[in-house]
Design a protein around this motif. Sequence first.
Motif, PDB file in Angstrom:
ATOM      1  N   TYR A  48       0.846  -1.193   0.000  1.00 18.97           N
ATOM      2  CA  TYR A  48       0.000   0.000   0.000  1.00 18.97           C
ATOM      3  C   TYR A  48       0.886   1.250   0.000  1.00 18.97           C
ATOM      4  O   TYR A  48       2.080   1.177   0.287  1.00 18.97           O
ATOM      5  CB  TYR A  48      -0.943  -0.030   1.199  1.00 18.97           C
ATOM      6  N   PRO A  49       0.297   2.389  -0.329  1.00 19.29           N
ATOM      7  CA  PRO A  49       1.093   3.638  -0.360  1.00 19.29           C
ATOM      8  C   PRO A  49       1.823   3.888   0.959  1.00 19.29           C
ATOM      9  O   PRO A  49       1.367   3.476   2.027  1.00 19.29           O
ATOM     10  CB  PRO A  49       0.041   4.729  -0.606  1.00 19.29           C
ATOM     11  N   PHE A  50       2.936   4.585   0.854  1.00 12.39           N
ATOM     12  CA  PHE A  50       3.823   4.811   1.992  1.00 12.39           C
ATOM     13  C   PHE A  50       3.106   5.467   3.179  1.00 12.39           C
ATOM     14  O   PHE A  50       3.342   5.105   4.325  1.00 12.39           O
ATOM     15  CB  PHE A  50       5.016   5.673   1.547  1.00 12.39           C
ATOM     16  N   SER A  51       2.220   6.428   2.906  1.00 14.15           N
ATOM     17  CA  SER A  51       1.542   7.135   4.000  1.00 14.15           C
ATOM     18  C   SER A  51       0.643   6.193   4.803  1.00 14.15           C
ATOM     19  O   SER A  51       0.593   6.271   6.031  1.00 14.15           O
ATOM     20  CB  SER A  51       0.724   8.304   3.462  1.00 14.15           C
ATOM     21  N   ILE A  52      -0.053   5.288   4.125  1.00 13.25           N
ATOM     22  CA  ILE A  52      -0.902   4.317   4.824  1.00 13.25           C
ATOM     23  C   ILE A  52      -0.033   3.374   5.642  1.00 13.25           C
ATOM     24  O   ILE A  52      -0.354   3.051   6.783  1.00 13.25           O
ATOM     25  CB  ILE A  52      -1.785   3.542   3.828  1.00 13.25           C
ATOM     26  N   TYR A  56      -0.047   2.740   9.719  1.00 10.17           N
ATOM     27  CA  TYR A  56      -0.153   1.377  10.247  1.00 10.17           C
ATOM     28  C   TYR A  56       1.018   1.060  11.171  1.00 10.17           C
ATOM     29  O   TYR A  56       0.826   0.518  12.254  1.00 10.17           O
ATOM     30  CB  TYR A  56      -0.224   0.377   9.089  1.00 10.17           C
ATOM     31  N   LYS A  57       2.231   1.410  10.759  1.00  9.69           N
ATOM     32  CA  LYS A  57       3.418   1.109  11.571  1.00  9.69           C
ATOM     33  C   LYS A  57       3.383   1.816  12.915  1.00  9.69           C
ATOM     34  O   LYS A  57       3.821   1.285  13.919  1.00  9.69           O
ATOM     35  CB  LYS A  57       4.691   1.492  10.821  1.00  9.69           C
TER      36      LYS A  57
END
Length: 177
Positions: A48-52, A56-57
């Motif tokens: 998924y895109p980096f921002s999502i 999540y992280k």
Amino acid sequence: MHSCVIKFLKNYNDDNITTIDRFGSILPYWLPLLEGLQNFGQQILPDYPFSIMQIYKKTLMPLVIFYVTHPILAFIIFFILYYLFVRAKSPMPNRPFIRFNVLQSMLLFLINSLLGATFRALPIEFRTSLYGLMLCNTLFWFVLSTIAYAVSKSIRGKYAKIPVISQAVRIQIDNQS
């Protein structure tokens, strides 16, 4: 059978559902959410895109890691929820809204576990193929959207109407009454 569920939902007035009931009814949904993130999210979220992925992280990933490293915890929580809210002679006061949501979250957890075990039983070649990733993505969004729907209904003090699952919960509750 569907009319039985509708009749049940109309019998409980929303005015009887307190803030404690609403909060208490959303907590059990963490169990199927963490199971879904373990079963499907770990495989597809890195794509998924980096921002999502960053969100999540920072928010859910530490919980998922704890959940994955302590697998007996889900088993223990499941039986504690059953003992406290589901069984006929529960030590907790009778709170139909919480009981409904606890039982519904437990069924979602079981379905999620079954889907995850079935997916992991598929050949690795399929799971890593385009079709396998599409299936994993579909199962992930099914789990996530079902839980989000149930939690949003609980926050508003409404009974979530998830096909088959809510009917099974209602039948279970009726059989114990």
